[in-house]
Design an enzyme around this catalytic site. Structure first.
Site, mmCIF file in Angstrom:
data_model
loop_
_atom_site.group_PDB
_atom_site.id
_atom_site.type_symbol
_atom_site.label_atom_id
_atom_site.label_comp_id
_atom_site.label_asym_id
_atom_site.label_seq_id
_atom_site.Cartn_x
_atom_site.Cartn_y
_atom_site.Cartn_z
ATOM 1 C CG HIS A 111 -2.054 -1.429 1.220
ATOM 2 N ND1 HIS A 111 -2.548 -1.282 0.315
ATOM 3 C CD2 HIS A 111 -2.579 -1.894 2.423
ATOM 4 C CE1 HIS A 111 -3.441 -2.537 0.620
ATOM 5 N NE2 HIS A 111 -3.333 -2.693 1.636
ATOM 6 C CG HIS A 185 -7.962 -0.650 2.563
ATOM 7 N ND1 HIS A 185 -8.606 -1.419 3.271
ATOM 8 C CD2 HIS A 185 -6.511 -1.575 1.862
ATOM 9 C CE1 HIS A 185 -7.810 -2.765 3.876
ATOM 10 N NE2 HIS A 185 -6.677 -2.897 2.731
ATOM 11 C CD GLU A 324 -8.268 -3.605 -0.626
ATOM 12 O OE1 GLU A 324 -7.317 -3.134 -0.344
ATOM 13 O OE2 GLU A 324 -8.073 -4.788 0.863
#
Length: 360
Positions: A111, A185, A324
């Site tokens: 991420h 997220h 996601e």
């Protein structure tokens, strides 16, 4: 304790100053969909929608203490980047130049690195027209940020339409070639956050293939057909049923789903359906539409009660599900995957729509 519904009577977005969370913006259509966004991490913090009886509940997981977004609840509701999902070993080569990224404890970049977009205070501006209301959030990521090349300017839109849909739009430009992969997220529980697990939710994913991963959740190679596996969610199945069906027990033993589902190419700028989540107990449903080629489904099997939610209830395993929308994990190292490279003069664009409803 169930939180009280939001004190929002409609009109332009309302901004309240925060501390750890930056600004807090509230907007939406009262009685239909009301959203609270925090500028730290461009984060969805609350999302109130009615059930089949018209009763409102907050269906997004978030910690009671906003300071927890710096540790165990780091990604809850956040915009993650510069690259969502994993880049193996925190390395990639672009145009012949090798790059080394900041990496988490397992040695991979997750991420966007150790200090990703989820940890930044974004600048916000309100939007309010007869057709939509919400905020635009802006961030500048400098050249070398977490090891990525190029100065990147990012805008994320969180806008509620008059029909009650929530549109999440992403745009970015750069002055040097760089990988970009942005998503939100949020974890959802359509029975209401803190109400227990989502194993009784029904899930549909419009994917014919999925991406097998190794023990570090790095892709093993080619995508595989979902047919005859626990990844076949083309028809509605409860998450519990899927995890106890063919191949599901092994998946459940590893914590459940944390996998990329291949939605296939989609050249249009109009989002197409990727998934549907439905809670039979409340009648709430959420349809996910996107322009992205992949959907990472994560059923939060690693939650252990460390994070206490807004309702005061600890979040145990399966307390929510993340859907996601994104490009595939480790794409910068996989020439056969859809490219995530953004170049000067081009613009990164992505859009995801969350469409809420109820069933009897």
């Amino acid at each position: 304790m169930t939180p009280s519904p939001p004190r929002f009577a409609g009109g332009p977005p309302v901004c309240r100053s925060g501390t750890d969370s930056g600004q807090r913006w509230t907007f939406g259509v009262p009685g239909v969909l009301v959203v609270e966004v925090h500028t730290r991490g461009a984060r969805l913090h609350r999302l109130w929608v009615p059930d089949r009886h018209g009763d409102l509940a907050d269906v997004v997981l978030a910690p009671r203490d906003p300071a927890r977004t710096a540790d165990a609840a780091r990604y809850f509701g956040a915009t993650v980047g510069r690259y969502a999902n994993r880049i193996a070993r925190g390395r990639f080569t672009l145009d012949g130049t090798p790059y080394r990224l900041t990496a988490q404890d397992d040695g991979h970049c997750l991420h966007g690195g150790t200090d990703g977009f989820d940890n930044r205070i974004w600048e916000a501006e309100s939007v309010h027209t007869p057709e939509r209301t919400g905020v635009l959030l802006h961030l500048r990521s400098p050249d070398g940020d977490q090891g990525f090349p190029g100065n990147l300017s990012v805008t994320v839109g969180c806008l509620v339409g008059a029909n009650g849909e929530l549109a999440l739009s992403y745009a970015a430009v750069t002055d040097a070639a760089t990988p970009v992969n942005l998503t939100n997220h949020a974890y959802f529980n359509l029975a209401g956050e803190g109400s227990g697990d989502v194993l009784g939710h029904e899930l549909t994913v419009d994917a014919t293939h999925y991406t097998p991963v190794d023990e570090d959740l790095i892709p093993r190679g080619d995508h595989r057909p979902v047919s005859g596996t626990a990844f076949d969610l083309r028809r509605p199945r409860t998450i519990a049923e899927a995890l106890t069906g063919p191949g599901g027990r092994l998946l459940a033993a590893g914590g459940g789903y944390d996998h990329n589902f291949v939605l296939g190419p989609h050249p249009s700028d109009t989002p197409r359906r990727a998934a549907v989540l439905y809670a039979p107990a409340t009648g709430r449903s959420m349809e996910v539409l996107t322009t992205e080629p992949g959907l990472q489904v994560y059923t939060a099997g690693q939650f252990d009660g460390t994070v206490v939610g807004k309702s005061g209830m600890p979040y145990g395993a399966g307390a929510g599900i993340a859907l996601e929308t994104q490009h595939f994990p480790d794409s910068p190292n996989r020439p056969g995957y859809p490219s995530t490279v953004l170049r000067p003069g081009d613009e990164y664009r992505s859009k995801t729509v969350l469409r809420f409803g109820t069933r009897d």
